[in-house]
Scaffold this motif. Sequence first.
Motif, short mmCIF file in Angstrom:
data_model
loop_
_atom_site.label_atom_id
_atom_site.label_comp_id
_atom_site.label_asym_id
_atom_site.label_seq_id
_atom_site.Cartn_x
_atom_site.Cartn_y
_atom_site.Cartn_z
N VAL A 171 30.56 -0.96 64.34
CA VAL A 171 31.44 -0.20 63.52
C VAL A 171 30.54 0.66 62.54
O VAL A 171 30.90 1.86 62.36
N THR A 204 42.95 -2.29 64.36
CA THR A 204 41.96 -2.26 65.54
C THR A 204 40.32 -1.85 64.83
O THR A 204 40.43 -1.56 63.77
N TRP A 205 39.50 -2.15 65.84
CA TRP A 205 38.12 -1.87 65.25
C TRP A 205 38.05 -0.20 65.12
O TRP A 205 36.99 -0.16 64.31
N ALA A 234 38.98 0.30 61.42
CA ALA A 234 37.44 -0.20 60.75
C ALA A 234 36.64 0.98 60.77
O ALA A 234 35.98 1.39 59.77
N THR A 244 38.59 -1.02 54.67
CA THR A 244 38.70 -1.64 56.18
C THR A 244 39.71 -2.60 55.99
O THR A 244 40.48 -2.88 56.97
N ALA A 259 42.43 -1.90 58.61
CA ALA A 259 42.00 -2.61 60.04
C ALA A 259 42.37 -4.27 59.89
O ALA A 259 42.38 -4.80 60.87
N ASN A 273 42.13 -8.38 59.01
CA ASN A 273 40.83 -9.19 58.94
C ASN A 273 41.16 -10.39 60.20
O ASN A 273 41.38 -11.42 60.02
N ARG A 332 38.32 -9.33 66.37
CA ARG A 332 38.83 -7.98 66.57
C ARG A 332 38.44 -6.85 65.34
O ARG A 332 37.86 -5.89 65.83
N THR A 333 38.79 -7.50 64.40
CA THR A 333 38.44 -6.52 63.16
C THR A 333 37.65 -7.10 61.96
O THR A 333 37.49 -6.23 60.97
N THR A 357 34.84 -7.67 59.99
CA THR A 357 33.28 -7.42 59.68
C THR A 357 32.87 -8.47 58.92
O THR A 357 33.51 -9.33 58.46
#
Length: 218
Positions: free
Chosen positions: A15, A89-90, A93, A165, A169, A171, A175-176, A178
């Motif tokens: 990302v 979705t990523w 992010a 984020t 996006a 948590n 998948r998302t 980070t």
Amino acid sequence: MNRDFLIPVGLSLKVALIAAVLAFLLAGLAAWRIADKKFRGKLLLETVFMLPMVLPPTVVGFLLLVIFGRRGFIGRAFEWLTGMPIVFTWGAAVLAAAVVAFPLAYQAAKAGFASIDRDLLEAGRSLGASEWKLLWLVEIPLAQRSLLTAFILAFARSLGEFGATLMLAGNIPGRTQTLPTAIYMAVESGDMTSAWLWAALMILISFILLAATNPRSE
């Protein structure tokens, strides 16, 4: 290290890298076009560029959610074209990280382009060089240090992005999620070992990136 520990690391690096490239390209292009230009509305435009740096990340995330969410025009159009939403979705992010990283990249790139002697550019134009030729052969080589700093700062800011984020996006583990959101959830669940390891990794990466932006002494 188990797979659950490494997944947020890999996702964060992916990302951050894509977001940094996007922020760097957009900021570099914007800085190149307006660094030495004077026009009506420049102050307003640059103020808009810098807003993500001073606004709370949750506010930035909320605005992005309004624009790119399933009720937003762009979000609805994207879902109609692709059959899938932008949010959670990523890619969301990446979008959030690129937006918050843009101001830092813009400021660094602008400083680099503004430091170039205008007489050199005028001499090139008088010899028939196009603006794109001047960019590749004169401006980028002369501003390369500032441009490298712009990319590194964009990457570092993208890697540490949390609030926007989380809003856009979410948590979702695998998948998302980070590194910043993984650390937050680890602390919330009492998994201090994972939190410390992730935090130490981020500190190490940030230290290396900041060291790379400092001018080397002769």
